[in-house]
Design an enzyme around this catalytic site. Structure first.
Site, PDB file in Angstrom:
ATOM      1  N   GLU A   1       0.809  -1.206   0.000  1.00  0.00           N
ATOM      2  CA  GLU A   1       0.000   0.000   0.000  1.00  0.00           C
ATOM      3  C   GLU A   1       0.851   1.268   0.000  1.00  0.00           C
ATOM      4  OE1 GLU A   1      -3.274   0.430  -0.428  1.00  0.00           O
ATOM      5  OE2 GLU A   1      -2.884   2.580  -0.319  1.00  0.00           O
TER       6      GLU A   1
ATOM      7  N   THR B   1      -6.220   2.468  -5.283  1.00  0.00           N
ATOM      8  CA  THR B   1      -6.008   1.024  -5.137  1.00  0.00           C
ATOM      9  C   THR B   1      -6.814   0.239  -6.161  1.00  0.00           C
ATOM     10  OG1 THR B   1      -5.530   1.110  -2.777  1.00  0.00           O
ATOM     11  CG2 THR B   1      -6.385  -0.952  -3.610  1.00  0.00           C
TER      12      THR B   1
HETATM   13  C1  GP9 Z   1      -8.932  -0.088   1.095  1.00  0.00           C
HETATM   14  C2  GP9 Z   1      -7.541   0.063   0.658  1.00  0.00           C
HETATM   15  C3  GP9 Z   1      -7.194   1.509   0.386  1.00  0.00           C
HETATM   16  O1  GP9 Z   1      -9.414  -1.363   1.118  1.00  0.00           O
HETATM   17  O2  GP9 Z   1      -7.245  -0.786  -0.356  1.00  0.00           O
HETATM   18  O3  GP9 Z   1      -7.571   1.985  -0.834  1.00  0.00           O
HETATM   19  P1  GP9 Z   1      -6.999   3.368  -1.406  1.00  0.00           P
HETATM   20  O4  GP9 Z   1      -7.499   4.468  -0.510  1.00  0.00           O
HETATM   21  O5  GP9 Z   1      -5.509   3.292  -1.362  1.00  0.00           O
HETATM   22  O6  GP9 Z   1      -7.505   3.487  -2.784  1.00  0.00           O
HETATM   23 MN    MN Z   2      -3.976   2.140  -2.148  1.00  0.00          MN
END
Ligand code: GP9
Ligand code: MN
Length: 689
Positions: A261, A305
């Protein structure tokens, strides 16, 4: 003087006078917000003029609606409209702070899927001055309530009201034509919502977005198989053959996709606080059996994401607005990685330490062919407050809990693990902190290094388990950063982190690099310098896995191929390449020198790249917006039956048991039916007895 003031006062006591005051205050307020709350990239006197002017037409039009009403009602209705517009501006300010973009209808439509946990972020980003956008409304309410301005209850002639509305249309026409002269194709190309707000204002943007959303829905109804032909022609023209040296080297191996992430490439090998920030990931990056890429870019748009996931597993771009997983994940037809691998004998599973509805994963993953989706409720004590942070379970706990299920999957498997702890606003409890924060003075940016360190430790623990259990030998581990963690709104801090005085658009383009690594014992590794991005992952992996990929609808190309195009499209139509970069509309050569006036050779090359980028994005959008994959199947591919999947815990666990009975290929089976969890070491303080 006194006379003039008197005149103004008596003017304000007429309905028209009050209306003009409201329009004026609204426009000043909007301009103030544009200047201080957004970065719209105003770069000329004309653009500045339009920025100041563009709130007026819509204020006249919308506040003018009240003029059609009679008596006091008319005043209160005007204030209601004013308040709604202020609230909309306020919401956009908050959204913009985090996402550098404006709210779309697609996003609102999907809000059920994304609101979860968002409140915490909103709480973290609101600033006192944001509330200033309500000043004019409050002021007008007060002066009316305390009779500083008297209400004019005389009837306002309907034809005057109509005249005001016509004036609004006229003003908007003037605005639009001035905008078109400054930037042609403003409404037709529209890669960037910032442009529309800069030239036409927030209200016009909202209307525009609404119209487009409605059109999109109609597009799907009207699309037919012949629409696919132009897409196929485009792909046929651009298709390159993969690197045969690598074809099938990972045939039959398990595949791990580890979603890192918000991790950016600049963090690789980064030193801070007299330490290496990410020793585990760095070690993987430099390992001789890891293929690493140092010019690999994130290409996400608003979907963040979700866009990354769409590209990684479908080689389709996210949409220019909203999240395609949300708007088109449930209903569209896909030929995604899990489905392809599933049909090649793989067990497929996604892991995520949050509720399954986020980004509409629970529906989209069925369309993509995931056998299993292990989300929060599958993990022990997962709702314990101390186990969670921001967007879900803390990575160390999440990865350990995931291993519990990974070991039960019949091999070969394809497993995607989505981490979340290194996510804005990068808060982490002190017991999980092992490095001091950055010292840029920008609080969002400073703690990023601490959550990144935590992510690194989490990955390190998981990789050790893979090694100890022998799973590593049979697996190909793919790691990737999904998108930037530090947005372009933090330029001074970015400059400090990069050791520069100031960052240019060229630096910001490079700042979009994210890690991408493929690790497999025995793989001929090395750090590759090819320019590519998330769109290229699926073709690369399919080649390594020895799975035919010559007739699929995919927009990327094998990153290991020797004759790649290497033009990386950003979602807003900008691009980068080994020769030229376009970022925020500004051109640079490969040394980062800004190209102010293009030579003929430069122009030819740049036009060529821009054409490719525009066409590839719009062709991909056509596929998603028109749901075109419903008209086509690659040879040997069977259409995914979404209804065949059930992610309810009880049903899934039953299914897993059944699958294990049928084939005894899981890690647990290979371990004589015994769990390998005693091999999993974690220093997560929450799990200490
Ligand atoms: C939520 C996580 C975050 O499940 O995948 O998503 P993002 O805010 O980075 O798009
Ligand atoms: Mn993300």
């Amino acid at each position: 003087m006194g006379q003039a003031l008197k005149k103004v006062r008596s003017g304000l006591n007429t309905r028209l006078g009050f209306f003009i005051l409201a329009v004026l205050l609204f426009s000043i307020k909007s301009y103030f917000a544009y200047k201080t709350k957004f970065s719209l990239g105003v770069s000329s006197g004309m653009q500045e003029l339009l920025l100041a002017f563009n709130p007026i037409p819509f204020a006249v039009l919308l506040l003018g609606l009240a003029l059609y009403m009679r008596g006091r009602k008319s005043y209160w209705f005007m204030l209601l409209i004013d308040a709604i517009m202020a609230t909309w501006l306020f919401a956009n300010i908050l959204y913009y702070r985090e996402f550098s973009d404006f709210i779309t209808f697609n996003l609102i439509k999907s809000s059920g899927a994304v609101t979860n946990n968002l409140s915490q972020s909103i709480f973290g980003i609101v600033r006192p001055t944001d509330f200033l956008v309500f000043t004019d409304v409050i002021f007008l309410i007060i002066v009316l309530a305390f009779k500083g301005i008297k209400m004019d209850t005389k009837a306002f002639k309907l034809r005057y009201a109509a005249l005001v509305s016509s004036l609004a249309v006229l003003l908007f026409g003037a605005n639009l034509s001035l905008a078109e002269t400054d930037r042609s194709g403003l409404l037709t190309r529209t890669f960037d919502n910032n442009y529309i707000v800069k030239y036409l204002g927030l209200e016009a943007y909202t209307v525009y977005d609404g119209v487009k959303t409605t059109q999109n829905n109609a597009t799907k109804a009207n699309a037919n198989s012949s629409d696919l032909t132009s897409v196929q022609n485009f792909l046929a023209k651009n298709r390159i053959s993969p690197n045969v040296e690598y074809s099938g080297v990972a045939k039959g191996k398990n595949v791990f996709i580890i979603h890192l992430e918000s991790l950016q490439q600049f963090m690789i090998d980064y030193k801070w606080d007299n330490q290496e920030v990410m020793p585990n990931i760095d070690k993987l990056y430099h390992s001789s059996d890891t293929l690493s890429f140092d010019n690999f870019y994130n290409q996400v748009g608003q979907g963040k994401t979700a866009d990354a996931e769409m590209m990684l597993e479908n080689s389709l771009y996210g949409l220019p607005e909203g999240s395609a997983m949300v708007t088109d994940g449930t209903t569209n037809t896909y030929q995604a990685a899990p489905a392809i691998l599933g049909q090649n004998g793989y067990t497929t599973a996604a892991f995520h330490g949050d509720v399954p509805s986020f980004w509409n994963r629970d529906n989209t993953y069925k369309s993509w062919g995931y056998d299993y989706f292990f989300s929060k409720s599958y993990f022990a004590n997962s709702s314990k407050a101390s186990y969670n942070l921001g967007y879900g379970m803390k990575d160390k706990i999440f990865l350990k809990d995931s291993a519990q299920y990974v070991q039960q999957l019949p091999q070969p498997f394809y497993a995607k693990l989505i981490t979340v702890t290194n996510h804005y606003p990068y808060t982490i409890d002190s017991q999980n902190t092992s490095i001091k924060p950055f010292d840029t003075g920008d609080s969002t940016v400073d703690s990023y290094v601490q959550t990144a360190r935590y992510l690194d430790e989490s990955v390190g623990e998981f990789m050790s388990w893979l090694k100890k259990t022998g799973l590593e030998k049979n697996s190909m581990v793919v790691l990737y950063g999904d998108h930037y963690g530090i947005s372009n709104n933090h330029k001074p801090a970015i400059a400090k982190l990069l050791g520069k005085k100031k960052v240019t658009n060229y630096d910001l383009a490079n700042f979009q690099k994210v890690p991408f690594m493929i690790h497999m014992p025995g793989l001929k590794g090395g750090i590759k310098h090819t320019y590519g991005g998330e769109i290229d992952v699926l073709p690369t992996l399919l080649n390594l896995l020895g799975i035919k990929d010559s007739d699929t609808i995919q927009f990327g190309s094998d990153l290991l191929a020797t004759n790649r195009k290497q033009t990386v499209a950003f979602r807003n139509g900008d691009f980068t390449s080994p020769t030229y970069t376009k970022y925020n509309g500004v051109y640079y050569d490969s040394n980062g020198k800004q190209l102010k006036k293009l030579t003929t050779t430069e122009k030819t090359s740049i036009d060529d790249m821009q054409n490719y980028v525009t066409n590839t994005l719009s062709a991909s959008d056509k596929v998603i917006n028109g749901d075109l994959l419903r008209f086509y199947e690659p040879e040997g591919f069977k259409k995914v039956v979404k209804g065949a999947y059930n992610y309810k815990k009880s049903a899934a666990l039953k299914q897993l048991k059944k699958a294990n009975k049928k084939e005894s290929t899981s890690l647990v089976d290979q371990n004589g039916g015994k769990s390998t969890m005693s091999e999993y070491e974690t220093d997560a303080p929450e799990l200490k007895k």
